[in-house]
Each structure stands twice: as structure tokens, then as C-alpha cells.
Write a protein that holds these residues in place. Structure first.
Motif, short mmCIF file in Angstrom:
data_model
loop_
_atom_site.label_atom_id
_atom_site.label_comp_id
_atom_site.label_asym_id
_atom_site.label_seq_id
_atom_site.Cartn_x
_atom_site.Cartn_y
_atom_site.Cartn_z
N ASN A 52 59.77 43.57 45.56
CA ASN A 52 60.80 43.91 44.57
C ASN A 52 62.16 44.17 45.19
O ASN A 52 63.19 43.87 44.59
CB ASN A 52 60.36 45.12 43.76
CG ASN A 52 59.17 44.82 42.87
OD1 ASN A 52 58.98 43.67 42.45
ND2 ASN A 52 58.35 45.81 42.58
N ASP A 53 62.18 44.75 46.40
CA ASP A 53 63.46 45.04 47.04
C ASP A 53 63.98 43.88 47.89
O ASP A 53 65.03 43.99 48.52
CB ASP A 53 63.37 46.32 47.89
CG ASP A 53 62.40 46.18 49.06
OD1 ASP A 53 61.78 45.10 49.20
OD2 ASP A 53 62.26 47.15 49.82
N CYS A 54 63.24 42.78 47.91
CA CYS A 54 63.60 41.55 48.63
C CYS A 54 63.62 41.72 50.15
O CYS A 54 64.11 40.85 50.87
CB CYS A 54 64.98 41.03 48.18
SG CYS A 54 65.04 40.56 46.45
N LEU B 261 54.37 32.27 38.15
CA LEU B 261 54.26 31.22 39.16
C LEU B 261 55.55 30.98 39.94
O LEU B 261 55.50 30.77 41.16
CB LEU B 261 53.79 29.92 38.52
CG LEU B 261 53.24 28.83 39.45
CD1 LEU B 261 52.12 29.37 40.32
CD2 LEU B 261 52.77 27.64 38.64
N PRO B 262 56.74 31.03 39.31
CA PRO B 262 57.98 30.81 40.07
C PRO B 262 58.19 31.77 41.23
O PRO B 262 58.93 31.45 42.16
CB PRO B 262 59.07 30.99 39.00
CG PRO B 262 58.41 30.60 37.72
CD PRO B 262 57.00 31.10 37.85
N LYS B 263 57.53 32.92 41.22
CA LYS B 263 57.64 33.86 42.35
C LYS B 263 57.15 33.22 43.64
O LYS B 263 57.57 33.61 44.73
CB LYS B 263 56.82 35.12 42.07
CG LYS B 263 57.32 35.99 40.93
CD LYS B 263 56.40 37.17 40.72
CE LYS B 263 56.83 38.01 39.53
NZ LYS B 263 55.90 39.16 39.30
N LYS C 132 73.20 46.04 46.26
CA LYS C 132 71.77 45.82 46.47
C LYS C 132 71.42 44.35 46.30
O LYS C 132 71.88 43.69 45.37
CB LYS C 132 70.96 46.64 45.46
CG LYS C 132 70.53 48.00 45.98
CD LYS C 132 69.54 48.61 45.01
CE LYS C 132 69.02 49.94 45.55
NZ LYS C 132 68.05 50.54 44.63
N ILE C 133 70.55 43.85 47.18
CA ILE C 133 70.03 42.49 47.04
C ILE C 133 68.99 42.49 45.92
O ILE C 133 68.08 43.32 45.91
CB ILE C 133 69.39 42.01 48.35
CG1 ILE C 133 70.44 41.92 49.46
CG2 ILE C 133 68.71 40.65 48.16
CD1 ILE C 133 69.87 41.59 50.82
#
Length: 411
Positions: A110-112, A126-128, A209-210
Motif C-alpha cells: 500500500n505504501d509502494c 488483477l491489475p495489481k 507521499k508516493i
């Protein structure tokens, strides 16, 4: 009992952690940011299972077989433009979900700031899993979840690096008809710590934030697909400009096992191997449309059967295997270890990222190379070449001024 005395002999696949019935193995991050198994000796019963599933303790056939090779692109152009190459993974994943199956792949947290293997059982999530993630993923409990799904007779697709595929195969210790394995041609896995420090550098630089990352965004469509709202900032840099990608491509941030990759020496344990089709213009120029084409290698009869079923959704051209990998040496060659790799990680702990960038990302091209590149640009300009090489870059989406706002709230 597994005991890692030579870190170059551990790929971090987590098979040993997953197979331990006594739960006495944990995966612990070392000073470079990579996960290694640590055994709680008091709990260990010395059953030896952890050693049996380690890919480095298994001797298997050397790479002799030549898989079928194809240049492939998804007929759905929107999917292809948002994929790393030709959009083949999306077709395979949708096939599995359409048959009430589940898909395992790598998603950003979630925080990349980290990557992990997740389980997807619906098309909305699915795109994740789409797109390459340029840092080593945390397998966590994914192997155990895969085994449970297989025992419940679900169709399962698992995607990962070749060493992760090998670890899963050895962990399962049997061949499942309802398991489909997809790996990639891997340059090597970068350190999660290097990525985390890079994220901190970007957030501090932009005071934001990213909130989204795409490691291989195609330049032709990145401006169209990202919302241009005022509260967002878009950072897009090519591999020749971005310090994180430069460090990766110069092999500084790779895991020690990647410099002598065990998985590159042996026959593939996957059903499909997917990669960018480098050198496409020399092998299948008619497939080139500058929007991304995948190289697909079929390694098993199961893979061949499923590929045949999905052909209707794909544009395909069979090609020579030898020619298909000619411009992709990572298929069977490990990345070269830089002489100053240890110095890089020492500096990472004590230097600011800006200093790291200056020291390790500086281009020291000779006058000959500079002139050669300049001449190439002139030729392209005067020849008005229609088909340019497809460009990729690291795209980061930031929510503007969020760090400043959070600091004010705390006050």
C-alpha cells in the motif's frame, strides 16, 4: 537444518520457511535488505525437509532442450499499452480466473515501498499484478496458500522469478495438473532496501507521499492514462535518467546469488517463460508496431495446450529459439558483479541518496561512445525513421504536499 554460511548460495525463495512443520524458520532481512532464513535451534527437530527443498541442494538437468519460441502481442490494445511488453500475462491470468481459479503474482504494498506475492481471485484486483516490479518480492505464506488451493482442486497460476518457481516446485514435491507456472527472463532481483531508500529520497524531494508506481511505463501513453489533477504530481524518468534504474542496470543492487544464478544453469521448471522481445526488428520485424511485444517460451506440454486455447486473443508468430534470445543474454547468463558492490552497500548505509546518485550514476562515456551516439541520433533525424525503439521509464505518482500536511496535523 538449513544454515546459510555463503549468501551467494541462497536466492531467498522461502521454500525452507514454507516447508518447516515446526515453524522454526523465519525470513530475516539482512543489512543489504534481502531476506535469509534464520533457524530457531531449540524448536528444530532436524527433519531435514528445509535442506531437501533448497534449490541449491538439488541437481537437475542442464539446459539442453530448446523450447518453442513465439513473438506475441495481445489483441486488446489497451491491455497491451498498460503491460510491460505484449500483454500475455493478462490473457493467461484471465483464463485462470474464468475457470474459477486463482492467480498469484507480485504487487506493490500500500505504501509502494515494498513488493509482495499476493493471491487474486477476481478480475478487479488483477491489475495489481500487471507490470514488472524491480525489487525482490516477499513470498511470505504464498507457497502454503498455493498448496491449499491445489489440494482444493482449484486451478492455480503462480508467476515469479525462475528461482521462486524452482522453490515452489520443490516445496510442493509433486506435479499438479491444476498448476500453471509462469516465470520471466530475469536480470536479477534488486534489494528492497535500495528501493525503500529511493522512495524516501523522492518523498523528501517533493514533500509528497508516493501513491502509485510503474517501473516500466511505456512513454507513448503515460501522459494519457494518469489523472492530471492539481493535487497529484507525476514523476517520469527513463532508465538513462533515473538513479534507481541506473543502479539496477549497473548490477549494484542485485542479490549475491544473482551473480551466479543457479536457475539459469538448469532446465526450466515453469510452463511459460515471458520476457520483452529484445531485437524484434531482426527476428520478426512485421510484428513491430512500437507498442510492446512479448517473447513467449513454452516449456511444457501443459503450457502448449493452454497456449493453443488462448491463441484467439493473441497475435502470434513462431520464431527461432536461438534468434529469440540472441539479444537477451539474461536467459542463460548471470549478471556481472561490480567490483565495488560492497562499497555501494556500505555507502548506502551512511550516505544520502543524492550522494549515492552522484557517485554511482555518473556517466563516464568515452569520447568515441559520445560521438557514436550523436551520429546515431543524426541518422535517425535525417532518415526520418518511422519506427523508433519503444521507450520505457519509471513513473511515480505522488500526492502533493501530504508530508507537510501530516506534519502540521501532528503539531
Amino acid at each position: 537444518m538449513i544454515n546459510i554460511t555463503d549468501k551467494s548460495k541462497c536466492c531467498g525463495c522461502s521454500a525452507c520457511y514454507s516447508v518447516c512443520a515446526n515453524k522454526c524458520i523465519t525470513m530475516v532481512q539482512d543489512e543489504e535488505g534481502f531476506l535469509y532464513p534464520k533457524v530457531s535451534v531449540e524448536k528444530c527437530s532436524n527433519c531435514g525437509l528445509c535442506e531437501k527443498v533448497c534449490p541449491f541442494n538439488i541437481t537437475s538437468n542442464e539446459k539442453n532442450n530448446k523450447p518453442q519460441a513465439f513473438a506475441v502481442k495481445n489483441k486488446n490494445e489497451e491491455v497491451r499499452l498498460n503491460s510491460s511488453s505484449g500483454g500475455v500475462f493478462a490473457v493467461l491470468a484471465n483464463y485462470v480466473l474464468n475457470n474459477c481459479g486463482v492467480v498469484y503474482g507480485v504487487a506493490m504494498d500500500n505504501d509502494c515501498k515494498s513488493a509482495l506475492h499476493i493471491r487474486v481471485d477476481n478480475k478487479n484486483d488483477l491489475p495489481k499484478l500487471f507490470g514488472s516490479k524491480y525489487l525482490q518480492s516477499n513470498i511470505n505464506n504464498a507457497f502454503m496458500q498455493v498448496r491449499e488451493d491445489l489440494r482444493n482442486e482449484k486451478l492455480v497460476l503462480f508467476s515469479g522469478t525462475p528461482c521462486q518457481i524452482n522453490g515452489l516446485r520443490l516445496f510442493l514435491n509433486k506435479d499438479y495438473k491444476n498448476l500453471l507456472l509462469v516465470d520471466i527472463i530475469c536480470h536479477g532481483v534488486p534489494s528492497p532496501l535500495v528501493w525503500e531508500k529511493y522512495c524516501e529520497y523522492i518523498e523528501e524531494k517533493y514533500n509528497s507521499k508516493i501513491i502509485n508506481v510503474n517501473f516500466r511505463k511505456k512513454k507513448i501513453n503515460f501522459t494519457k492514462k494518469i489523472p492530471s489533477k492539481k493535487q497529484y504530481k507525476i514523476q517520469y524518468l527513463s532508465p538513462s535518467e533515473d538513479p534507481y534504474l541506473k543502479i539496477f542496470l549497473r548490477n549494484y543492487s542485485l542479490r549475491l546469488s544473482c551473480y551466479n544464478c543457479n536457475a539459469k544453469k538448469t532446465e526450466s521448471m515453469s510452463d511459460f517463460t515471458i520476457a520483452d522481445f529484445w531485437g524484434l526488428n531482426n527476428v520478426a520485424p512485421n510484428m513491430q508496431d512500437n507498442k510492446g511485444v512479448s517473447l513467449v517460451l513454452i516449456n511444457s506440454e501443459k503450457g502448449k495446450e493452454i497456449f493453443e486455447k488462448q491463441k484467439i486473443q493473441l497475435i502470434i508468430q513462431e520464431v527461432s529459439f536461438d534468434k529469440s534470445i540472441m539479444n537477451n543474454p539474461s536467459y542463460n547468463m548471470s549478471s556481472k558483479k561490480p567490483l565495488d558492490r560492497q562499497e555501494f552497500f556500505d555507502d548506502l548505509r551512511k550516505m544520502k541518496y543524492e550522494e549515492i546518485k552522484i557517485k554511482y550514476c555518473k556517466d563516464n562515456f568515452s569520447l568515441y561512445i559520445k560521438i557514436k551516439r550523436f551520429v546515431k541520433k543524426l541518422i535517425k533525424l535525417f532518415c526520418k525513421k518511422e519506427e523508433k525503439d519503444l521507450e520505457y521509464g519509471l513513473l511515480i505518482k505522488l500526492e502533493k504536499n501530504t508530508l507537510k500536511k501530516e506534519a502540521m496535523k501532528k503539531q
